[in-house]
Design an enzyme around this catalytic site. Structure first.
Site, PDB file in Angstrom:
ATOM      1  N   ASP A 176       1.496  -3.082  -6.377  1.00  0.00           N
ATOM      2  CA  ASP A 176       2.607  -2.722  -5.810  1.00  0.00           C
ATOM      3  C   ASP A 176       3.463  -3.789  -5.800  1.00  0.00           C
ATOM      4  O   ASP A 176       3.398  -4.802  -6.218  1.00  0.00           O
ATOM      5  CB  ASP A 176       2.618  -2.259  -4.359  1.00  0.00           C
ATOM      6  CG  ASP A 176       3.925  -1.839  -3.758  1.00  0.00           C
ATOM      7  OD1 ASP A 176       4.547  -0.874  -4.403  1.00  0.00           O
ATOM      8  OD2 ASP A 176       4.088  -2.308  -2.591  1.00  0.00           O
ATOM      9  N   SER A 177       4.960  -3.361  -5.759  1.00  0.00           N
ATOM     10  CA  SER A 177       6.145  -4.210  -5.942  1.00  0.00           C
ATOM     11  C   SER A 177       5.920  -5.175  -4.642  1.00  0.00           C
ATOM     12  O   SER A 177       6.787  -6.451  -4.567  1.00  0.00           O
ATOM     13  CB  SER A 177       7.392  -3.634  -5.888  1.00  0.00           C
ATOM     14  OG  SER A 177       7.366  -2.614  -4.797  1.00  0.00           O
ATOM     15  N   TYR A 233      11.626  -3.202  -6.642  1.00  0.00           N
ATOM     16  CA  TYR A 233      11.763  -2.558  -8.089  1.00  0.00           C
ATOM     17  C   TYR A 233      12.661  -1.322  -8.236  1.00  0.00           C
ATOM     18  O   TYR A 233      13.087  -0.971  -9.179  1.00  0.00           O
ATOM     19  CB  TYR A 233      10.185  -2.104  -8.465  1.00  0.00           C
ATOM     20  CG  TYR A 233       9.349  -3.124  -8.802  1.00  0.00           C
ATOM     21  CD1 TYR A 233       9.477  -4.527  -8.811  1.00  0.00           C
ATOM     22  CD2 TYR A 233       8.056  -2.659  -9.483  1.00  0.00           C
ATOM     23  CE1 TYR A 233       8.532  -5.307  -9.144  1.00  0.00           C
ATOM     24  CE2 TYR A 233       7.069  -3.495  -9.769  1.00  0.00           C
ATOM     25  CZ  TYR A 233       7.503  -5.055  -9.385  1.00  0.00           C
ATOM     26  OH  TYR A 233       6.316  -5.856  -9.745  1.00  0.00           O
ATOM     27  N   GLY A 234      12.653  -0.590  -7.200  1.00  0.00           N
ATOM     28  CA  GLY A 234      13.497   0.730  -6.899  1.00  0.00           C
ATOM     29  C   GLY A 234      14.851   0.573  -7.341  1.00  0.00           C
ATOM     30  O   GLY A 234      15.451   1.551  -7.790  1.00  0.00           O
ATOM     31  N   CYS A 246       2.424   1.953  -6.514  1.00  0.00           N
ATOM     32  CA  CYS A 246       3.703   1.883  -6.267  1.00  0.00           C
ATOM     33  C   CYS A 246       4.501   3.172  -7.085  1.00  0.00           C
ATOM     34  O   CYS A 246       4.213   3.072  -8.189  1.00  0.00           O
ATOM     35  CB  CYS A 246       4.387   0.531  -6.811  1.00  0.00           C
ATOM     36  SG  CYS A 246       6.360   0.122  -6.899  1.00  0.00           S
ATOM     37  N   ASN A 247       5.167   3.956  -6.306  1.00  0.00           N
ATOM     38  CA  ASN A 247       5.853   5.176  -6.868  1.00  0.00           C
ATOM     39  C   ASN A 247       6.760   4.632  -8.076  1.00  0.00           C
ATOM     40  O   ASN A 247       6.781   5.375  -9.395  1.00  0.00           O
ATOM     41  CB  ASN A 247       6.413   5.959  -6.060  1.00  0.00           C
ATOM     42  CG  ASN A 247       5.755   6.571  -5.123  1.00  0.00           C
ATOM     43  OD1 ASN A 247       5.358   7.700  -5.149  1.00  0.00           O
ATOM     44  ND2 ASN A 247       5.359   5.779  -4.051  1.00  0.00           N
ATOM     45  N   THR A 248       7.488   3.633  -7.574  1.00  0.00           N
ATOM     46  CA  THR A 248       8.625   3.387  -8.781  1.00  0.00           C
ATOM     47  C   THR A 248       7.977   2.797 -10.185  1.00  0.00           C
ATOM     48  O   THR A 248       8.328   3.122 -11.181  1.00  0.00           O
ATOM     49  CB  THR A 248       9.658   2.077  -8.217  1.00  0.00           C
ATOM     50  OG1 THR A 248      10.118   2.762  -7.150  1.00  0.00           O
ATOM     51  CG2 THR A 248      10.736   1.935  -9.189  1.00  0.00           C
ATOM     52  N   GLU A 299      10.513  -1.724   6.374  1.00  0.00           N
ATOM     53  CA  GLU A 299      10.059  -3.255   6.325  1.00  0.00           C
ATOM     54  C   GLU A 299      10.546  -3.977   7.599  1.00  0.00           C
ATOM     55  O   GLU A 299       9.775  -4.814   8.249  1.00  0.00           O
ATOM     56  CB  GLU A 299      10.482  -4.075   5.152  1.00  0.00           C
ATOM     57  CG  GLU A 299       9.578  -3.526   3.908  1.00  0.00           C
ATOM     58  CD  GLU A 299       9.703  -4.648   2.850  1.00  0.00           C
ATOM     59  OE1 GLU A 299      10.162  -5.537   2.917  1.00  0.00           O
ATOM     60  OE2 GLU A 299       9.198  -4.232   1.686  1.00  0.00           O
ATOM     61  N   CYS A 339       7.670   7.317  -2.244  1.00  0.00           N
ATOM     62  CA  CYS A 339       7.766   5.857  -1.957  1.00  0.00           C
ATOM     63  C   CYS A 339       6.744   5.448  -1.143  1.00  0.00           C
ATOM     64  O   CYS A 339       6.653   6.101   0.187  1.00  0.00           O
ATOM     65  CB  CYS A 339       9.360   5.574  -1.615  1.00  0.00           C
ATOM     66  SG  CYS A 339       9.491   3.886  -1.350  1.00  0.00           S
ATOM     67  N   THR A 340       6.318   4.422  -1.237  1.00  0.00           N
ATOM     68  CA  THR A 340       5.247   3.841  -0.334  1.00  0.00           C
ATOM     69  C   THR A 340       5.633   3.538   0.875  1.00  0.00           C
ATOM     70  O   THR A 340       4.831   3.547   1.904  1.00  0.00           O
ATOM     71  CB  THR A 340       4.839   2.433  -0.872  1.00  0.00           C
ATOM     72  OG1 THR A 340       5.861   1.459  -1.460  1.00  0.00           O
ATOM     73  CG2 THR A 340       3.940   2.332  -2.300  1.00  0.00           C
ATOM     74  N   HIS A 341       7.120   3.289   1.283  1.00  0.00           N
ATOM     75  CA  HIS A 341       7.527   2.923   2.567  1.00  0.00           C
ATOM     76  C   HIS A 341       7.838   3.993   3.310  1.00  0.00           C
ATOM     77  O   HIS A 341       7.914   3.969   4.559  1.00  0.00           O
ATOM     78  CB  HIS A 341       8.847   2.123   2.223  1.00  0.00           C
ATOM     79  CG  HIS A 341       8.717   0.735   1.750  1.00  0.00           C
ATOM     80  ND1 HIS A 341       8.090   0.632   0.563  1.00  0.00           N
ATOM     81  CD2 HIS A 341       9.044  -0.381   2.234  1.00  0.00           C
ATOM     82  CE1 HIS A 341       8.185  -0.727   0.310  1.00  0.00           C
ATOM     83  NE2 HIS A 341       8.641  -1.335   1.448  1.00  0.00           N
TER      84      HIS A 341
END
Ligand code: DGL
Length: 280
Positions: free
Chosen positions: A13-14, A45-46, A76-78, A156, A194-196
């Site tokens: 992931d980023s 990365y997004g 990571c989706n991006t 975050e 998105c992971t977040h």
């Protein structure tokens, strides 16, 4: 084909967000050895170009190959949106799974009306990755997307709920929901691409309403990893797998922010700093 494979699974992931995918993978496959790489030196990365993201993803893959991984999960989706095809084309012998297809498949299974919203980073939205994946499974779906890169910082920082967070969510989602209120185009499903974003699930749900199903690609990706390893006879025969953490910057911050996405405790001393930028 061998009937078991004790080599680790690599997840990339980023930064910290992919820990949501690691968490789901650990729950689904407690016997697997897992190596997580977060490119914390270059996150986010997004907001970056597909060209840069693809280069970063290739470097991450090369770094993880040194650990003799049997499978790579692009958590990571991006990165999956920008680079999965390129990675699969460059490494046809490596088993590579991204988060986009499992998320798209889950959305198609859940929707009743075919009206699907997708929220993701700016780059994932620009690449139309979810749109393409959903339409390939359900050609008459009506898919609308919105970039919500700001949610990454909220997640975050631990700003997951409350009035202010809901106000930001409402404003960010107005193009997908407010504009279609009381119309047939109001989505019945929202992909958290998105992971977040699963960290903001409660606030998002309060804004869009209970009638909208939220799809979290972390859980669906872990289920796909489990199924594919089982089908290929590649599961680890052991029952108590290890987890190893690698980052490209800031092990202390990684360990501090991790609990927002990962349920086991991570000490900074467990997190290894590595350099991946020299890979060409
Ligand atoms: N991991 C990224 C994703 O899932 C979000 C963070 C970033 O922008 O790098 O899209």
């Amino acid at each position: 084909m061998s009937q078991s494979d004790s080599r680790p699974i690599g997840l990339f992931d980023s930064g910290v967000g992919g820990l949501s995918v690691l968490n789901a993978t650990r729950l689904a496959l407690p016997g697997e050895n897992l190596i997580y790489l977060g490119d914390t030196a270059r996150v986010p990365y997004g907001t970056k170009s597909s060209l840069s993201i693809t280069r970063y993803a290739e470097q991450a893959l090369k770094a993880l190959l040194r650990y003799d991984i049997k499978t790579l999960v692009v958590a990571c989706n991006t990165a999956a949106a920008a680079a999965l095809d390129a990675l699969q084309a460059s490494y046809p012998e490596l088993h590579i799974i991204g988060v986009i297809d499992p998320g798209a498949r889950a959305a198609v299974n859940v929707t009743r009306t075919g009206k699907i919203g997708v929220i993701a980073t700016e780059s994932t939205v620009n690449n139309q990755a979810y749109q393409k994946a959903i339409l390939s499974l359900m050609p008459d779906a009506n898919v609308k997307s919105a970039g919500c890169s700001l949610f990454v910082a909220l997640a975050e920082e631990g700003w997951h709920e409350g009035e202010l967070v809901e106000a930001i969510v409402k404003r960010s989602l107005s193009g997908l929901f407010d504009h279609y209120r009381d119309s047939d185009d109001y989505p019945d499903t929202l992909v958290l691409g998105c992971t977040h974003f699963p960290a903001l699930k409660t606030a998002i749900s309060r804004v869009v309403g209970d009638s909208v199903s939220l799809v979290d690609s972390a859980v669906t990706t872990a289920a796909v990893v489990k199924k594919q390893l089982t089908d290929r006879g590649m599961l680890n025969p052991g029952s108590d797998g290890y987890v190893r953490f690698l980052v490209t910057d800031g092990p202390e911050r990684f360990a501090r922010v991790a609990p927002r996405f990962y349920s086991e405790t991570i000490e900074a001393e467990q997190v290894e700093l590595i350099d991946i930028q020299h890979f060409v």
